[in-house]
Design a protein around this motif. Structure first.
Motif, PDB file in Angstrom:
ATOM      1  N   SER A   2      62.587   4.413 -37.160  1.00  0.00           N
ATOM      2  CA  SER A   2      62.043   3.908 -35.908  1.00  0.00           C
ATOM      3  C   SER A   2      61.677   5.080 -34.993  1.00  0.00           C
ATOM      4  N   ALA A   3      60.947   4.751 -33.931  1.00  0.00           N
ATOM      5  CA  ALA A   3      60.570   5.778 -32.959  1.00  0.00           C
ATOM      6  C   ALA A   3      61.811   6.420 -32.336  1.00  0.00           C
ATOM      7  N   ALA A   4      62.828   5.614 -32.097  1.00  0.00           N
ATOM      8  CA  ALA A   4      64.070   6.152 -31.522  1.00  0.00           C
ATOM      9  C   ALA A   4      64.740   7.121 -32.492  1.00  0.00           C
ATOM     10  N   ASP A   5      64.738   6.789 -33.795  1.00  0.00           N
ATOM     11  CA  ASP A   5      65.314   7.677 -34.801  1.00  0.00           C
ATOM     12  C   ASP A   5      64.565   9.010 -34.845  1.00  0.00           C
ATOM     13  N   LEU A   6      63.243   8.946 -34.773  1.00  0.00           N
ATOM     14  CA  LEU A   6      62.444  10.170 -34.805  1.00  0.00           C
ATOM     15  C   LEU A   6      62.688  11.016 -33.560  1.00  0.00           C
ATOM     16  N   LEU A   7      62.894  10.360 -32.426  1.00  0.00           N
ATOM     17  CA  LEU A   7      63.199  11.093 -31.191  1.00  0.00           C
ATOM     18  C   LEU A   7      64.539  11.813 -31.314  1.00  0.00           C
ATOM     19  N   VAL A   8      65.514  11.136 -31.907  1.00  0.00           N
ATOM     20  CA  VAL A   8      66.819  11.760 -32.142  1.00  0.00           C
ATOM     21  C   VAL A   8      66.672  12.960 -33.070  1.00  0.00           C
ATOM     22  N   ALA A   9      65.905  12.799 -34.151  1.00  0.00           N
ATOM     23  CA  ALA A   9      65.699  13.892 -35.102  1.00  0.00           C
ATOM     24  C   ALA A   9      65.043  15.084 -34.429  1.00  0.00           C
ATOM     25  N   ALA A  10      64.061  14.841 -33.558  1.00  0.00           N
ATOM     26  CA  ALA A  10      63.379  15.936 -32.859  1.00  0.00           C
ATOM     27  C   ALA A  10      64.336  16.668 -31.920  1.00  0.00           C
ATOM     28  N   ALA A  11      65.149  15.908 -31.181  1.00  0.00           N
ATOM     29  CA  ALA A  11      66.089  16.524 -30.245  1.00  0.00           C
ATOM     30  C   ALA A  11      67.118  17.375 -30.972  1.00  0.00           C
ATOM     31  N   VAL A  12      67.624  16.857 -32.090  1.00  0.00           N
ATOM     32  CA  VAL A  12      68.619  17.599 -32.862  1.00  0.00           C
ATOM     33  C   VAL A  12      67.980  18.842 -33.494  1.00  0.00           C
ATOM     34  N   ALA A  13      66.731  18.723 -33.950  1.00  0.00           N
ATOM     35  CA  ALA A  13      66.031  19.870 -34.532  1.00  0.00           C
ATOM     36  C   ALA A  13      65.819  20.970 -33.505  1.00  0.00           C
ATOM     37  N   TRP A  53      61.908  25.111 -41.050  1.00  0.00           N
ATOM     38  CA  TRP A  53      61.101  26.293 -41.365  1.00  0.00           C
ATOM     39  C   TRP A  53      60.466  26.948 -40.129  1.00  0.00           C
ATOM     40  N   PRO A  54      59.807  26.172 -39.239  1.00  0.00           N
ATOM     41  CA  PRO A  54      59.229  26.830 -38.063  1.00  0.00           C
ATOM     42  C   PRO A  54      60.267  27.501 -37.174  1.00  0.00           C
ATOM     43  N   GLY A  55      61.466  26.928 -37.144  1.00  0.00           N
ATOM     44  CA  GLY A  55      62.524  27.533 -36.339  1.00  0.00           C
ATOM     45  C   GLY A  55      62.883  28.926 -36.815  1.00  0.00           C
ATOM     46  N   TYR A  56      62.895  29.133 -38.141  1.00  0.00           N
ATOM     47  CA  TYR A  56      63.155  30.465 -38.677  1.00  0.00           C
ATOM     48  C   TYR A  56      62.037  31.430 -38.301  1.00  0.00           C
ATOM     49  N   ALA A 203      57.422  12.036 -41.860  1.00  0.00           N
ATOM     50  CA  ALA A 203      57.423  11.584 -40.467  1.00  0.00           C
ATOM     51  C   ALA A 203      58.465  12.345 -39.654  1.00  0.00           C
ATOM     52  N   VAL A 204      59.616  12.605 -40.284  1.00  0.00           N
ATOM     53  CA  VAL A 204      60.657  13.384 -39.619  1.00  0.00           C
ATOM     54  C   VAL A 204      60.188  14.821 -39.412  1.00  0.00           C
ATOM     55  N   VAL A 205      59.586  15.402 -40.440  1.00  0.00           N
ATOM     56  CA  VAL A 205      59.093  16.776 -40.349  1.00  0.00           C
ATOM     57  C   VAL A 205      58.079  16.910 -39.214  1.00  0.00           C
ATOM     58  N   ALA A 206      57.216  15.909 -39.053  1.00  0.00           N
ATOM     59  CA  ALA A 206      56.156  15.970 -38.046  1.00  0.00           C
ATOM     60  C   ALA A 206      56.702  16.128 -36.634  1.00  0.00           C
ATOM     61  N   VAL A 207      57.869  15.551 -36.361  1.00  0.00           N
ATOM     62  CA  VAL A 207      58.438  15.664 -35.016  1.00  0.00           C
ATOM     63  C   VAL A 207      59.498  16.756 -34.935  1.00  0.00           C
ATOM     64  N   ALA A 208      60.210  16.994 -36.051  1.00  0.00           N
ATOM     65  CA  ALA A 208      61.318  17.947 -36.025  1.00  0.00           C
ATOM     66  C   ALA A 208      60.852  19.396 -36.157  1.00  0.00           C
ATOM     67  N   ALA A 209      59.790  19.641 -36.925  1.00  0.00           N
ATOM     68  CA  ALA A 209      59.340  21.008 -37.158  1.00  0.00           C
ATOM     69  C   ALA A 209      58.888  21.703 -35.864  1.00  0.00           C
TER      70      ALA A 209
END
Length: 250
Positions: A2-13, A53-56, A203-209
């Motif tokens: 869900s959108a909420a799950d993706l928001l959580v993944a982005a914040a944690v990333a 990967w982008p974080g590194y 979808a997770v990568v798109a927001v978390a990266a």
């Protein structure tokens, strides 16, 4: 998700990218979060590797001044990191997922303990700093094994790399900077291998990266200005708890 799950993944990333640059151990935050959001352990591990990967890269940019005069060493040891990252990534994708489910709690616990011992390791390395410029032969073998681990799982890879490089080079600031470079190399290999052949949750990568990139760069910029000890204690405690939880799932 869900959108909420993706928001959580982005914040944690975002936090994981910063943690990797400051204290190490960002995977111990993002990986279990992805599992909690519903991904299996192997897809979560693969997605975690690609997303961070982008974080590194951001962390490497933050340390760019430390790389002056290190081109030859970066090339030589970078090749070793590529080989190790390929071996670890292929190992993950070619062994049964059940085997990873059994091994991953041990790896999370090991990574947490390594992170807990990092201050002791850092003090010992700092006490033996010198200006040695030659690379000992065993550094290549140790770096290969470390990056195999990085390609397979990668939790607390930065801690392992600092230990290996600091012991070999006796220059802790340089070891910390090279840690970011070779972590980025290993992560780049996993992006290619997992992107082509792995079960990545794009979808997770798109927001978390992007979040990881920003976190890695900001973390590198403030790494010398904030106390890492409270953050390390929190990550280690969380990592041990995650390990216990994963043991109960076997």
């Amino acid at each position: 998700m869900s959108a909420a799950d993706l928001l959580v993944a982005a914040a944690v990333a975002l936090g994981a990218g910063a943690v990797n640059s400051i204290a190490g151990g960002g995977s111990l935050i993002l990986f279990p979060t992805l599992v909690a959001l519903g991904l299996g352990t192997v897809p979560a591990n693969v997605t975690n590797s690609v997303a961070q990967w982008p974080g590194y890269l951001g962390g490497m940019l933050g340390f760019r001044r430390e790389y002056a005069g290190q081109r030859g060493r970066l090339v030589r040891l970078g090749v070793v990191s590529v080989l190790g990252g390929v071996a670890g990534s292929v190992l993950l994708l070619t062994t049964p997922s059940e085997a990873f489910d059994v091994v991953v709690p041990v790896l999370v616990l090991l990574a947490s303990l390594l992170l807990a011992l990092q201050p002791l390791l850092t003090r010992r390395l700092r006490a033996h700093e010198d200006t040695t410029t030659r690379d000992p032969w065993w550094l290549y073998l140790a770096l290969f094994l470390a990056t195999v681990y990085g390609g397979y799982f990668g939790g607390a890879l930065g801690v392992i790399l600092v230990g290996v490089l600091g012991t070999a080079l006796h220059r802790l600031p340089l070891a910390n900077a090279l840690k970011s470079a070779f972590s980025a190399v290993t992560a780049t290999v996993t992006v290619v291998v997992f992107g082509l052949f792995g079960p990545v949750a794009w979808a997770v990568v798109a927001v978390a990266a992007p979040a990881s990139l920003v976190g890695g760069f900001l973390g590198a910029r403030v790494a010398t200005r904030i106390p890492a000890t409270p953050l390390r204690v929190l990550i280690v405690t969380f990592g041990v708890a995650v390990s216990v939880y994963l043991f109960t799932r076997i």
